[in-house]
Design an enzyme around this catalytic site. Sequence first.
Site, PDB file in Angstrom:
ATOM      1  N   SER A  95       0.809  -1.222   0.000  1.00  8.81           N
ATOM      2  CA  SER A  95       0.000   0.000   0.000  1.00  8.81           C
ATOM      3  C   SER A  95       0.838   1.266   0.000  1.00  8.81           C
ATOM      4  CB  SER A  95      -0.942   0.007   1.199  1.00  8.81           C
ATOM      5  OG  SER A  95      -1.808  -1.108   1.167  1.00  8.81           O
ATOM      6  N   HIS A 147       0.614   4.537   4.390  1.00  6.99           N
ATOM      7  CA  HIS A 147      -0.114   5.196   3.307  1.00  6.99           C
ATOM      8  C   HIS A 147       0.335   6.646   3.141  1.00  6.99           C
ATOM      9  CE1 HIS A 147      -3.766   2.220   3.357  1.00  6.99           C
ATOM     10  NE2 HIS A 147      -2.592   1.615   3.279  1.00  6.99           N
TER      11      HIS A 147
END
Length: 294
Positions: free
Chosen positions: A199, A245
């Site tokens: 991610s 993230h």
Amino acid sequence: MDQAPDSSHQAQGLPGCYRHPDRETGIRCTRCERSICPECMVSASVGFQCPDCVRSGSGTGHAPGASTPRTLAGGTVTADPHLVTKILIGINVMVFVAVRAESSLLNDLVLLGAWPPAPFTPVQGVASGEWYRLVTSMFTHQEIWHIAFNMLSLWWLGGPLEAALGRARYLALYFVSGLAGSTLAYLLASPTTATLGASGAIFGLFGATAVLMRRLNYDMRPIIALLVINLIFTFSWSGISWQAHIGGLVAGVVIGYGMVHAPRERRTLVQYGTCALVLAVLVVLILVRTTQLT
């Protein structure tokens, strides 16, 4: 609906790319004048050319002896502009299969700051010298939904970016963004929390895609809406590493800006210099965190 002729495209909207009719674009090939989208455009000495003209050795194609055609960011044009993306997906899938076959492998690949926690001496984790976890965690997934979502995002974002940046620049963006995600997770998350997944790197691709679309004056609303949705999930669902993230996203924006806005006369220096600068900052943060945990 039939495609409107070019003479009335202002009333009907921008024309579609000749290879991807669903993608509106205001850019045309300087040789054949066909409309081309960012994935298809190839940087030339003046403007951009389409892939067909670049591959052709005569007629409207790239003339022999002329300068080598380049991508938007100055990379080399290749026969398969999505090869690196395919390889990255393949590596993630192979690691996933290996983890499913041997579950104990998971503990050796995930990002783990330190175990056991202070005041005991760490015997496992990045702080004890297992630096490789910062990278291996970028390719490790445990749940099928996790890898499926990440690989779909990688294919959707990575393909056009690889075509626009070129293989080497795209690979540098992916790895540094992924490492930035791992670094921020190592810096801010609990050292005993295991972090895994691609991610961080994918959020880096999100950031770079937004920068690229802004550079080409494309409609920013689709990518911004998708990014906002993903950020909402990031901060509303438990068990998601928001640090990875955000770290990847910030690095992707910075590197993407350096890639697509670098001046032509010193493009390579600025592009890889930006990557090196971000990497240097990450190394400093890793060393600072390691000092705190040991």
